[in-house]
Write a protein that holds these residues in place. Sequence first.
Motif, PDB file in Angstrom:
ATOM      1  N   GLY A 177       0.819  -1.206   0.000  1.00 47.28           N
ATOM      2  CA  GLY A 177       0.000   0.000   0.000  1.00 47.28           C
ATOM      3  C   GLY A 177       0.851   1.254   0.000  1.00 47.28           C
ATOM      4  N   CYS A 185      -0.347   4.181   7.607  1.00 49.86           N
ATOM      5  CA  CYS A 185       0.455   3.027   7.172  1.00 49.86           C
ATOM      6  C   CYS A 185       0.355   1.881   8.177  1.00 49.86           C
ATOM      7  CB  CYS A 185       1.915   3.436   6.976  1.00 49.86           C
ATOM      8  SG  CYS A 185       2.180   4.409   5.469  1.00 49.86           S
ATOM      9  N   VAL A 188      -2.867   0.129   7.675  1.00 47.31           N
ATOM     10  CA  VAL A 188      -2.896  -0.681   6.454  1.00 47.31           C
ATOM     11  C   VAL A 188      -2.200  -2.025   6.665  1.00 47.31           C
ATOM     12  CG1 VAL A 188      -1.997  -0.796   4.071  1.00 47.31           C
ATOM     13  CG2 VAL A 188      -3.177   1.270   4.877  1.00 47.31           C
ATOM     14  N   CYS A 197       3.345  -1.070   3.772  1.00 50.88           N
ATOM     15  CA  CYS A 197       2.707   0.180   3.376  1.00 50.88           C
ATOM     16  C   CYS A 197       3.748   1.296   3.403  1.00 50.88           C
ATOM     17  CB  CYS A 197       1.527   0.512   4.284  1.00 50.88           C
ATOM     18  SG  CYS A 197       0.544   1.900   3.649  1.00 50.88           S
TER      19      CYS A 197
END
Lengths: 332, 332
Positions: A177, A185, A188, A197
């Motif tokens: 990601g 982050c 994610v 991420c």
Amino acid sequence: MAERNRQILLKARPKDRPGPEHFELAETPLPEIGKNEVLVRHRFLSLDPYMRGRMDDSASYAAPVPLGGVMEGECVGEVVESRHPGFAPGDWVGGARGWQLYSAAPGHTVQKLPAVEGVPPSAYLGVLGMPGTTAWVGVTEIGQPKPGETFVVAAASGAVGGIAGQIARRMGCRVIGIAGGAEKCRYVTEELGFDACLDHRGDLGRQLDEACPNGIDVYFENVGGAVLQAVFPRMRDFGRIAFCGMVADYNVRPLPPGPSLASVVRKRLRLQGFIVTDHPRAWPSWREHGAAWVRDGSLRWKEDMAEGLENAPAAFTGLLEGKNFGKLVVKL
Amino acid sequence: MAERNRQILLKARPKDRPGPEHFELAETPLPEIGKNEVLVRHRFLSLDPYMRGRMDDSASYAAPVPLGGVMEGECVGEVVESRHPGFAPGDWVGGARGWQLYSAAPGHTVQKLPAVEGVPPSAYLGVLGMPGTTAWVGVTEIGQPKPGETFVVAAASGAVGGIAGQIARRMGCRVIGIAGGAEKCRYVTEELGFDACLDHRGDLGRQLDEACPNGIDVYFENVGGAVLQAVFPRMRDFGRIAFCGMVADYNVRPLPPGPSLASVVRKRLRLQGFIVTDHPRAWPSWREHGAAWVRDGSLRWKEDMAEGLENAPAAFTGLLEGKNFGKLVVKL
């Protein structure tokens, strides 16, 4: 019913960024329903980046909102009065009913929402609605990742990106990601289960080199701008880019140039834009797959809930600036 | 055989434009053939823009020509000696045998050319060879035009573009060429039968607006640079661009930016690069269709014939500058 309807109207077309001066709050009488119509009390309003395009009068895939018209948007709500045989008061329905508290909806313009345990009504605006279906189309029909491929998705903590990455992971990809800031982050990777991420506020090129040492097979594009410039030269041979949105460019005129396309030949890249409404068969397909994964808890999503119709314009401008965290919904 | 072989070697890698200083003419003994090999006297050498990429040592879809190595290229020629059961002296063959007069070719690296009345051997370097097959793949598999659509092709008087436009016209499209100068444009409309041809030395945007008032459905890209910048904003919804080559960018470093890709989403465009060697089944398919149309005279093409191996470098640099008119072939 002494209550009156409240609406957010488009007051002026923005030149670049929309602000409070482009919206107007209006109070109107409750609409009266005709034959085969239902009166819906909207309970949740979805706010999505595509709405920025509807504020312009330039050619687009959909007609613009007229000046003085109600802003367009998807809602879910309860039927409070019905002159349609298929609906009764208390039914939950969804439809593109605009930024307002009430609407008189012809029965064919709303869909009855199944009451499924573990699936809240607002989910039909996000994970099981347009954003989730967009992710489903973009991954399965446009990007078409194969097991073992490296799949990169921008705006990974967002309503579309978060679902897209989880679908690609179920398809056997390594999923990276891209999001803005450490908190997103962390979400994610820890909540959504992505393999990594990257924070686009850092040196994205270097991070991509480390996370994708063999390059990128599929890129799910939600952002444009500098993120696309960093991803593009790292695409592998036969790579695919599913162009879902270009938020970074929505408020910029003239448009900044894109990457050189010389490598499109050499690498045999495929770049393809799509809009979910062109793919009607994807909606029931995603409802079936997605609802099962929502119920069993294996599909994760997040809502960012604003409160009150009057706060929709500020929430929307924040969305375009990346301030939301999760699918942005307004509780009405 | 007292004759010696002559070869054009890559002497130095060009930084941008190739010139005489990057090539070297060498004389070597005639090669001796081994078992299952044939000695071929090359009669025609094809010169094509892709060869520019082989002169760089950067990553590409094919290995670069090593410094001091023979420049790569397709030839047709006659077998003068054979130690392979499938070939006899006098057979015409084609293969990627390089910029040289003779080669010792393993039998599996050359194809015997059918002797078809009305089809000269050099046609297998152009209309029925790689350029023609490239046009066939780019139109039928990548661009996929539908009857009634507007099809625009760059370098329309060239070896690929001229065939691509004629194929699209057979598929029922309105075909607009783009070429450099009045003479080439006249050839494209009068000889090749395109509906119109625009001179990119004029105001291309205005000419495109007049020739394609409803926009462009399929663009066959051979050029890049300013031509792509003019075409791109005029693509219609669901438009496709078949990226076959980007000659304008081959000699430019750093690469200039491309058009903004924001419209890729809004218009649901598909941009796809391709290389003919990835499509092995297209070759026999095109030989069958193309040869019939060559024989009956309905497919038109033009050769630009240079004379002598020693003139190949100058002919090649002229090709990159658009100086040729028709498929560039060197008679050896």
